[in-house]
Write a protein that holds these residues in place. Structure first.
Motif, PDB file in Angstrom:
ATOM      1  N   GLU A 129       0.832  -1.199   0.000  1.00 39.20           N
ATOM      2  CA  GLU A 129       0.000   0.000   0.000  1.00 39.20           C
ATOM      3  C   GLU A 129       0.869   1.252   0.000  1.00 39.20           C
ATOM      4  N   GLY A 130       1.964   1.222   0.761  1.00 47.44           N
ATOM      5  CA  GLY A 130       2.866   2.364   0.793  1.00 47.44           C
ATOM      6  C   GLY A 130       3.468   2.655  -0.565  1.00 47.44           C
ATOM      7  N   ARG A 131       3.842   1.598  -1.296  1.00 51.43           N
ATOM      8  CA  ARG A 131       4.403   1.801  -2.633  1.00 51.43           C
ATOM      9  C   ARG A 131       3.344   2.324  -3.599  1.00 51.43           C
ATOM     10  N   ARG A 132       2.126   1.815  -3.471  1.00 49.69           N
ATOM     11  CA  ARG A 132       1.043   2.318  -4.325  1.00 49.69           C
ATOM     12  C   ARG A 132       0.804   3.803  -4.063  1.00 49.69           C
ATOM     13  N   ARG A 133       0.738   4.151  -2.786  1.00 49.80           N
ATOM     14  CA  ARG A 133       0.554   5.562  -2.453  1.00 49.80           C
ATOM     15  C   ARG A 133       1.766   6.392  -2.883  1.00 49.80           C
ATOM     16  N   GLY A 134       2.947   5.789  -2.795  1.00 50.86           N
ATOM     17  CA  GLY A 134       4.148   6.498  -3.205  1.00 50.86           C
ATOM     18  C   GLY A 134       4.077   6.917  -4.665  1.00 50.86           C
ATOM     19  N   ARG A 135       3.670   5.997  -5.510  1.00 50.43           N
ATOM     20  CA  ARG A 135       3.530   6.331  -6.939  1.00 50.43           C
ATOM     21  C   ARG A 135       2.483   7.433  -7.126  1.00 50.43           C
TER      22      ARG A 135
END
Length: 334
Positions: A129-135
């Motif tokens: 989820e953090g990587r998705r939000r990061g993008r």
């Protein structure tokens, strides 16, 4: 990507500080900290309303970083009390806080979106989820082209923006930024100011330290001025500026005449311009006297004191010179 702020914190066992703290994100009383016998912070009091942008303004070495670290529970005060989002121990609600330290640092081999996701994982956000939000954050703030690039491949300013987004990825209720404008060019400083305003618009509380008065004056409704480990002033920017009378700038076509008796005793003259504090009676009686005396008014303006003038009046000339010099302190942690 629209941030959704976390739910209100459980207030635990009740306030340790008397008074109504329900509308305060942070309240601190009498914070004191020494390092090896040197007094770095000397009795700091702070009250930061929820949902506001609050600035801690002072020169390097004044005690700003030490104060922020005590508020966050990174270091403990030698004495004094603090309450953050209703908790006496800020570590209990670390996942509701975003903190950008003065010392920047990211793993250089990580890609930008991975670094943001990693920082979110440190605050309890699942890595995927953090990587998705990061993008999504990188796209939202105009850095989508850098998502797949390693940190080592980014400019200093871009890497700093990535770290800032990592500070926000878990959607904190309280965002604490230590000298966030340091090292950014004018364009990126403007982007950061807009980001800070957007955080407050979404309901977050933003507390940031700075030694640049212009940022505090543009962004903050309330500030704490800190110098020598003390806080000689904490309150609204407007109240600080009102400590100094507004200044009148008068241009006349006539250089002399009986009308000059209407000017205050502390009037100074530069060319055809007269400068003096706005009289307590206001400008109207003065205007009548000038017109009656045929002063030949060409222009008249009333200029309100800026935050820099207020800082000088409150903290002193030496602190103001240190503020503008950008001189480094002996210990970055102060």
């Amino acid at each position: 990507m629209q941030m959704r702020l976390g739910q209100a914190a459980n207030t635990g066992n009740g306030p340790i500080i008397s008074g109504n703290t329900g509308m305060l994100a942070i309240e601190a009383r009498g914070l004191v900290k020494r390092f090896d016998g040197t007094l770095a912070v000397d009795g700091v009091d702070l009250s930061v309303p929820q949902g506001t942008i609050y600035g801690v303004l002072g020169p390097n070495g004044a005690g700003k970083t030490t104060t922020l670290r005590m508020l966050l529970g990174i270091i403990e005060p030698d004495s004094g009390e603090r309450r953050v989002l209703g908790h006496a121990n800020p570590q209990d609600i670390a996942r509701q806080i975003g903190y950008l330290p003065e010392e920047r640092g990211l793993y250089p081999a990580m890609k930008a979106y991975e670094a943001i996701g990693f920082m979110g994982a440190l605050r309890g956000l699942p890595q995927a989820e953090g990587r998705r939000r990061g993008r999504a954050l990188l796209e939202e703030y105009g850095l989508g082209h850098a998502a797949e690039r390693q940190i080592r491949q980014l400019s200093k300013g871009m890497a700093q923006q990535v770290q800032l987004l990592g500070t926000l990825v878990h959607e904190p209720r309280l965002v604490v930024l230590d000298e966030p404008f340091s090292g950014l060019d004018a364009i990126n400083q403007g982007k950061l100011e807009r980001l800070i305003r957007s955080l407050a618009d979404r309901g977050a509380t933003v507390l940031f330290s700075t030694h640049v008065i212009a940022h505090a004056e543009r962004l903050c409704e309330n500030v704490a001025i800190i110098a020598g480990g003390k806080v000689p002033y904490a309150g609204s920017v407007d109240t600080a500026r009102d400590r100094i009378p507004a200044q009148v700038r008068l241009e006349t076509s006539d250089a002399d005449g009986p009308w000059r008796a209407a000017l205050p005793a502390d009037t100074s003259r530069i060319g055809n311009f007269w400068h003096f504090p706005l009289p307590e009676s206001g400008v109207e009686p003065l205007l009548r006297a000038l017109i009656a005396g045929n002063a030949g008014i060409r222009s008249l303006s009333i200029e309100r004191a800026g935050l820099h003038d207020a800082f000088v009046a409150i903290a002193g000339q030496a602190a103001a010179e240190a503020l503008t010099s950008g001189a480094t302190d002996g210990e970055d942690g102060q």
